[in-house]
Scaffold this motif. Structure first.
Motif: not given
Length: 223
Positions: A75, A82, A84, A88-93
């Motif tokens: 990404i 990453w 997550v 569900s939801g937006w992942p974080t690095q």
């Protein structure tokens, strides 16, 4: 009682009547007859610029409590780790590095995630660990002339087993890293050059490791 029987008879008769009126599905054997409805949101011509913007998702592993998933993705432009939420939801690095990373493995106690990372794509992998809470990274092996791959944790999270391949040899061995004593133990050694060991799996009590031994391009067998 008669009314109930009459109602049941009516329902069965109605169901049979509906089932008899349903058309028989047509069997399609000609590929030319298969068609899909056009989607106006899909671009017919994908530009080179947008093609390069395509992102990938690779190897993944569950957290011990099942609430998170660690995975590999480019990404950010590099294959890093990453996190997550499993719902569900937006992942974080989790890791930020110019080097590619893969094969994440979450420790059973949830404190660390082991993974392998090489140097500028040379496939001379090191085994590192990262804290899912703080992002702290520790390189466990740090060997430029040896490739360590496929980390797997012991049930008590004290040991990490992985395969080892020296740059100048075709033989593949299995090592174990002790997280407490901070030292390496060689599980296999002097394996013939035409053999390769791999896929170490811990027993449930953590006292044994089962692995495969094979020749290149040969089906694996248990050792």
């Amino acid at each position: 009682m008669r009314a109930l029987n009459a109602f049941a008879t009516l329902m069965i008769t109605s169901t049979l009547a509906v089932s008899q009126t349903l058309p028989t599905p047509q069997v399609i054997t000609d590929p030319k007859q298969i068609a899909s409805k056009p989607n106006a949101q899909v671009e017919k011509n994908l530009s080179i610029e947008k093609l390069y913007m395509t992102k990938q998702v690779g190897a993944a592993d569950w957290s011990p409590d099942g609430k998170q998933i660690v995975f590999v993705s480019n990404i950010s432009g590099r294959n890093n780790l990453w996190l997550v939420a499993s719902e569900s939801g937006w992942p974080t690095q989790l890791t930020v590095s110019d080097q590619r990373q893969t094969s994440p493995a979450w420790s059973p106690d949830g404190k660390w995630i082991a993974y392998q990372s090489d140097y500028d794509g040379d496939e001379q992998w090191d085994i590192s660990i990262v804290s899912p809470k703080t992002g702290q990274v520790v390189n466990l092996t740090n060997t430029r002339e040896i490739a360590e791959m496929g980390p797997t944790w012991s049930p008590d999270s004290r040991y990490v087993a992985y395969t080892v391949k020296p740059k100048t040899s075709s033989a593949v061995e299995i090592d174990v890293y002790d997280m407490v004593m901070r030292k390496v133990q060689h599980i296999t050694s002097e394996t013939p050059k035409d053999k390769r060991n791999g896929r170490p799996i811990w027993s449930k009590d953590g006292k044994s490791i089962v692995y495969t031994r094979r020749r290149p391009r040969e089906r694996t067998r248990m050792s």
